[in-house]
Design a protein around this motif. Structure first.
Motif, PDB file in Angstrom:
ATOM      1  N   ASP A 212       0.731  -1.232  -0.088  1.00 25.45           N
ATOM      2  CA  ASP A 212       0.065  -0.070   0.048  1.00 25.45           C
ATOM      3  C   ASP A 212       1.171   1.335  -0.014  1.00 25.45           C
ATOM      4  O   ASP A 212       2.284   1.167   0.154  1.00 25.45           O
ATOM      5  N   GLY A 213       0.149   2.321  -0.003  1.00 20.70           N
ATOM      6  CA  GLY A 213       0.808   3.603  -0.213  1.00 20.70           C
ATOM      7  C   GLY A 213       1.662   3.995   1.016  1.00 20.70           C
ATOM      8  O   GLY A 213       2.776   4.447   0.926  1.00 20.70           O
ATOM      9  N   GLU A 214       1.160   3.587   2.152  1.00 21.91           N
ATOM     10  CA  GLU A 214       2.140   3.864   3.504  1.00 21.91           C
ATOM     11  C   GLU A 214       3.323   3.161   3.518  1.00 21.91           C
ATOM     12  O   GLU A 214       4.537   3.715   3.667  1.00 21.91           O
ATOM     13  N   THR A 215       3.312   1.985   3.049  1.00 25.55           N
ATOM     14  CA  THR A 215       4.523   1.070   3.096  1.00 25.55           C
ATOM     15  C   THR A 215       5.513   1.545   1.956  1.00 25.55           C
ATOM     16  O   THR A 215       6.716   1.797   2.216  1.00 25.55           O
ATOM     17  N   TYR A 216       4.726   1.988   0.630  1.00 28.40           N
ATOM     18  CA  TYR A 216       5.636   2.322  -0.197  1.00 28.40           C
ATOM     19  C   TYR A 216       6.520   3.679  -0.255  1.00 28.40           C
ATOM     20  O   TYR A 216       7.486   3.897  -0.361  1.00 28.40           O
ATOM     21  N   ARG A 217       5.636   4.437   0.640  1.00 34.86           N
ATOM     22  CA  ARG A 217       6.381   5.999   1.059  1.00 34.86           C
ATOM     23  C   ARG A 217       7.564   5.799   1.830  1.00 34.86           C
ATOM     24  O   ARG A 217       8.350   6.368   1.873  1.00 34.86           O
ATOM     25  N   MET A 218       7.421   4.933   2.915  1.00 34.63           N
ATOM     26  CA  MET A 218       8.385   4.350   3.750  1.00 34.63           C
ATOM     27  C   MET A 218       9.695   3.819   3.087  1.00 34.63           C
ATOM     28  O   MET A 218      10.765   4.081   3.376  1.00 34.63           O
ATOM     29  N   ILE A 219       9.259   3.011   2.078  1.00 31.66           N
ATOM     30  CA  ILE A 219      10.349   2.274   1.249  1.00 31.66           C
ATOM     31  C   ILE A 219      11.027   3.468   0.608  1.00 31.66           C
ATOM     32  O   ILE A 219      12.518   3.631   0.551  1.00 31.66           O
ATOM     33  N   VAL A 220      10.571   4.332   0.096  1.00 27.44           N
ATOM     34  CA  VAL A 220      11.088   5.361  -0.859  1.00 27.44           C
ATOM     35  C   VAL A 220      11.780   6.350  -0.043  1.00 27.44           C
ATOM     36  O   VAL A 220      13.010   6.651  -0.169  1.00 27.44           O
ATOM     37  N   THR A 221      11.221   6.644   1.225  1.00 24.45           N
ATOM     38  CA  THR A 221      12.096   7.519   2.103  1.00 24.45           C
ATOM     39  C   THR A 221      13.421   6.954   2.712  1.00 24.45           C
ATOM     40  O   THR A 221      14.208   7.380   2.778  1.00 24.45           O
ATOM     41  N   GLN A 222      13.371   5.665   2.944  1.00 19.02           N
ATOM     42  CA  GLN A 222      14.320   5.136   3.788  1.00 19.02           C
ATOM     43  C   GLN A 222      15.438   4.535   2.567  1.00 19.02           C
ATOM     44  O   GLN A 222      16.452   4.436   3.265  1.00 19.02           O
ATOM     45  N   GLN A 223      15.045   3.839   1.721  1.00 16.59           N
ATOM     46  CA  GLN A 223      15.983   3.422   0.747  1.00 16.59           C
ATOM     47  C   GLN A 223      16.290   3.862  -0.848  1.00 16.59           C
ATOM     48  O   GLN A 223      17.358   4.179  -1.033  1.00 16.59           O
ATOM     49  N   VAL A 224      15.142   4.751  -1.298  1.00 15.21           N
ATOM     50  CA  VAL A 224      15.529   5.299  -2.484  1.00 15.21           C
ATOM     51  C   VAL A 224      16.166   6.601  -2.543  1.00 15.21           C
ATOM     52  O   VAL A 224      17.237   7.032  -2.881  1.00 15.21           O
ATOM     53  N   LEU A 225      15.661   7.366  -1.584  1.00 18.68           N
ATOM     54  CA  LEU A 225      16.065   9.060  -1.518  1.00 18.68           C
ATOM     55  C   LEU A 225      17.332   8.979  -1.105  1.00 18.68           C
ATOM     56  O   LEU A 225      18.283   9.531  -1.572  1.00 18.68           O
ATOM     57  N   PRO A 226      17.820   8.279   0.082  1.00 17.85           N
ATOM     58  CA  PRO A 226      19.031   8.259   0.577  1.00 17.85           C
ATOM     59  C   PRO A 226      20.164   7.787  -0.428  1.00 17.85           C
ATOM     60  O   PRO A 226      21.471   8.464  -0.398  1.00 17.85           O
ATOM     61  N   LYS A 227      19.877   7.075  -1.019  1.00 17.47           N
ATOM     62  CA  LYS A 227      20.800   6.266  -2.149  1.00 17.47           C
ATOM     63  C   LYS A 227      21.154   7.214  -3.251  1.00 17.47           C
ATOM     64  O   LYS A 227      22.245   7.365  -3.472  1.00 17.47           O
ATOM     65  N   ILE A 228      20.083   7.920  -3.761  1.00 14.41           N
ATOM     66  CA  ILE A 228      20.242   8.823  -4.830  1.00 14.41           C
ATOM     67  C   ILE A 228      20.948  10.206  -4.392  1.00 14.41           C
ATOM     68  O   ILE A 228      21.936  10.481  -4.946  1.00 14.41           O
ATOM     69  N   GLU A 229      20.558  10.444  -2.988  1.00  7.39           N
ATOM     70  CA  GLU A 229      21.358  11.686  -2.540  1.00  7.39           C
ATOM     71  C   GLU A 229      22.755  11.435  -2.242  1.00  7.39           C
ATOM     72  O   GLU A 229      23.823  12.144  -2.757  1.00  7.39           O
ATOM     73  N   SER A 230      23.079  10.162  -1.692  1.00  8.44           N
ATOM     74  CA  SER A 230      24.543   9.776  -1.563  1.00  8.44           C
ATOM     75  C   SER A 230      25.343   9.676  -3.071  1.00  8.44           C
ATOM     76  O   SER A 230      26.626   9.703  -2.947  1.00  8.44           O
ATOM     77  N   PHE A 231      24.564   9.380  -3.892  1.00 10.11           N
ATOM     78  CA  PHE A 231      25.140   8.895  -5.234  1.00 10.11           C
ATOM     79  C   PHE A 231      25.861  10.498  -5.854  1.00 10.11           C
ATOM     80  O   PHE A 231      26.400  10.544  -6.526  1.00 10.11           O
ATOM     81  N   ALA A 232      24.835  11.598  -5.465  1.00  4.33           N
ATOM     82  CA  ALA A 232      25.320  13.165  -6.103  1.00  4.33           C
ATOM     83  C   ALA A 232      25.118  13.073  -7.406  1.00  4.33           C
ATOM     84  O   ALA A 232      25.969  13.717  -8.128  1.00  4.33           O
ATOM     85  N   PRO A 233      23.790  12.780  -8.169  1.00  3.76           N
ATOM     86  CA  PRO A 233      23.861  12.729  -9.443  1.00  3.76           C
ATOM     87  C   PRO A 233      23.760  14.103  -9.853  1.00  3.76           C
ATOM     88  O   PRO A 233      23.437  15.213  -9.142  1.00  3.76           O
ATOM     89  N   GLU A 234      24.011  14.521 -11.247  1.00  2.94           N
ATOM     90  CA  GLU A 234      23.868  15.912 -11.801  1.00  2.94           C
ATOM     91  C   GLU A 234      22.567  16.011 -12.459  1.00  2.94           C
ATOM     92  O   GLU A 234      22.457  16.994 -13.262  1.00  2.94           O
ATOM     93  N   LEU A 235      22.000  14.907 -12.791  1.00  2.00           N
ATOM     94  CA  LEU A 235      20.495  14.922 -13.421  1.00  2.00           C
ATOM     95  C   LEU A 235      19.983  13.608 -12.925  1.00  2.00           C
ATOM     96  O   LEU A 235      20.245  12.714 -12.571  1.00  2.00           O
ATOM     97  N   ILE A 236      18.535  13.747 -12.763  1.00  2.00           N
ATOM     98  CA  ILE A 236      17.936  12.583 -12.355  1.00  2.00           C
ATOM     99  C   ILE A 236      16.774  12.238 -13.349  1.00  2.00           C
ATOM    100  O   ILE A 236      15.995  13.167 -13.991  1.00  2.00           O
ATOM    101  N   LEU A 237      16.825  11.114 -13.794  1.00  2.00           N
ATOM    102  CA  LEU A 237      15.820  10.679 -14.845  1.00  2.00           C
ATOM    103  C   LEU A 237      14.556   9.765 -14.003  1.00  2.00           C
ATOM    104  O   LEU A 237      15.147   8.620 -13.374  1.00  2.00           O
ATOM    105  N   LEU A 238      13.554   9.932 -14.583  1.00  3.97           N
ATOM    106  CA  LEU A 238      12.257   9.036 -13.898  1.00  3.97           C
ATOM    107  C   LEU A 238      11.997   8.086 -15.015  1.00  3.97           C
ATOM    108  O   LEU A 238      11.450   8.491 -16.111  1.00  3.97           O
TER     109      LEU A 238
END
Length: 308
Positions: A212-238
């Motif tokens: 569900d959405g609550e679980t997905y938001r937690m996954i994005v907050t805890q796993q996706v966003l920190p990994k992208i931030e630490s990679f320090a990209p110069e462009l994000i593609l979705l």
């Protein structure tokens, strides 16, 4: 500044069999949902073969081109078809992604949405697959690196199906981070959590059915966003698939329309933090027409708000 929209009528000429989920009506519904929005509208240009060769060998490009029928439809794999006009549609999809990257990197747009079809994230190096002919987002990433001088690009793929094609096309390049959230088990049956790629730049996050959405938001907050931030990209593609919606007929993840609005806000905020807001979103899946239109609309609203 503005949010750019790249699309083209040629993408309506790619015809699939009656009843096929990846149908012309998908793009019609998305474009209707975007009418009246404050977008800087552009026609997606045709990609050149040199663009496609950033990810695909010439023999594969020749194979796809020669497979296009003069009339009727031709089956490329169990799920993927071509009709007269499919090659031009596929070239518009790849070309639109490249043009959107250029617009954002040149400062002509804050961010961009590419509303084209066929989608691209299942197309592997030499295999059409899962409605896809060419790896549009992967090609755009390679263009940013090889031609525009970027050093790091992040791709996030929230489509409910694993982006096996994108992973295949980018995993050998340590300058590209690829993260996919996807239902498992589900087509195409790939995307295990223990796949990291030769440069540790692949992150697959399988989702159980009924997530569900609550679980997905937690996954994005805890796993996706920190990994992208630490990679320090110069462009994000979705790779913006909207088929994790609860009403989608091809999967059973239970996101609501507002979960896609939340995800857009998170990604634009992250882009503002790490790469000057530079973000390009390309349409992938979504097969309930009403749910697709609603989710695409709130996604684009979020892009517009981020650039305001």
């Amino acid at each position: 500044m503005t949010t750019a929209l790249y699309t083209h009528p040629d993408c309506l000429s790619h015809v699939t069999p009656e009843g096929h989920p990846e149908q012309v009506a998908r793009l019609r519904h998305v474009l209707a949902a975007l009418e009246g929005k404050a977008l800087d509208r552009h026609e997606a240009p045709l990609a050149e073969e040199a663009d496609l060769r950033l990810c695909h060998p010439q023999r594969y490009i020749d194979h796809v081109r020669s497979s296009e029928p003069a009339e009727g439809i031709t089956q490329m794999d169990p799920d993927t078809w071509m009709s007269p006009g499919s090659m031009r549609a596929a070239l518009r999809a790849a070309g639109g992604a490249i043009a959107a990257v250029d617009a954002v990197l040149d400062g002509r747009a804050d961010n961009a949405f590419v509303a084209t079809r066929p989608p691209g994230h299942h197309a592997e190096t030499e295999s059409p697959m899962g409605f896809c002919l060419f790896g549009n987002v992967a090609i755009a990433a390679k263009h940013a690196l090889e031609r525009r001088g970027l050093k790091r690009v992040a791709i996030f793929d929230p489509d409910v199906h694993h982006g096996n094609g994108t992973q295949d096309l980018v995993q050998s390049d340590g300058r590209i981070l690829f993260i996919s959230t996807h239902q498992q088990p589900l087509y195409p049956g790939t995307g295990n959590r223990d796949e990291y790629g030769p440069h540790d730049t692949i992150r697959n996050i399988p989702l159980p059915p009924e997530t569900d959405g609550e679980t997905y938001r937690m996954i994005v907050t805890q796993q996706v966003l920190p990994k992208i931030e630490s990679f320090a990209p110069e462009l994000i593609l979705l790779s913006s698939g909207f088929d994790a919606h609860k009403d989608d007929p091809l999967a059973s993840v239970n996101l609501e329309t507002q979960d896609f609005a939340w995800l857009t806000d998170q990604m634009t905020a992250l882009a503002a933090k790490v790469c000057g807001g530079r973000l390009v979103s390309c349409l992938e899946g979504g097969y309930n027409l009403e749910a697709l239109a609603e989710a695409a609309a709130v996604h684009v609203d979020g892009l517009i708000a981020a650039g305001a």
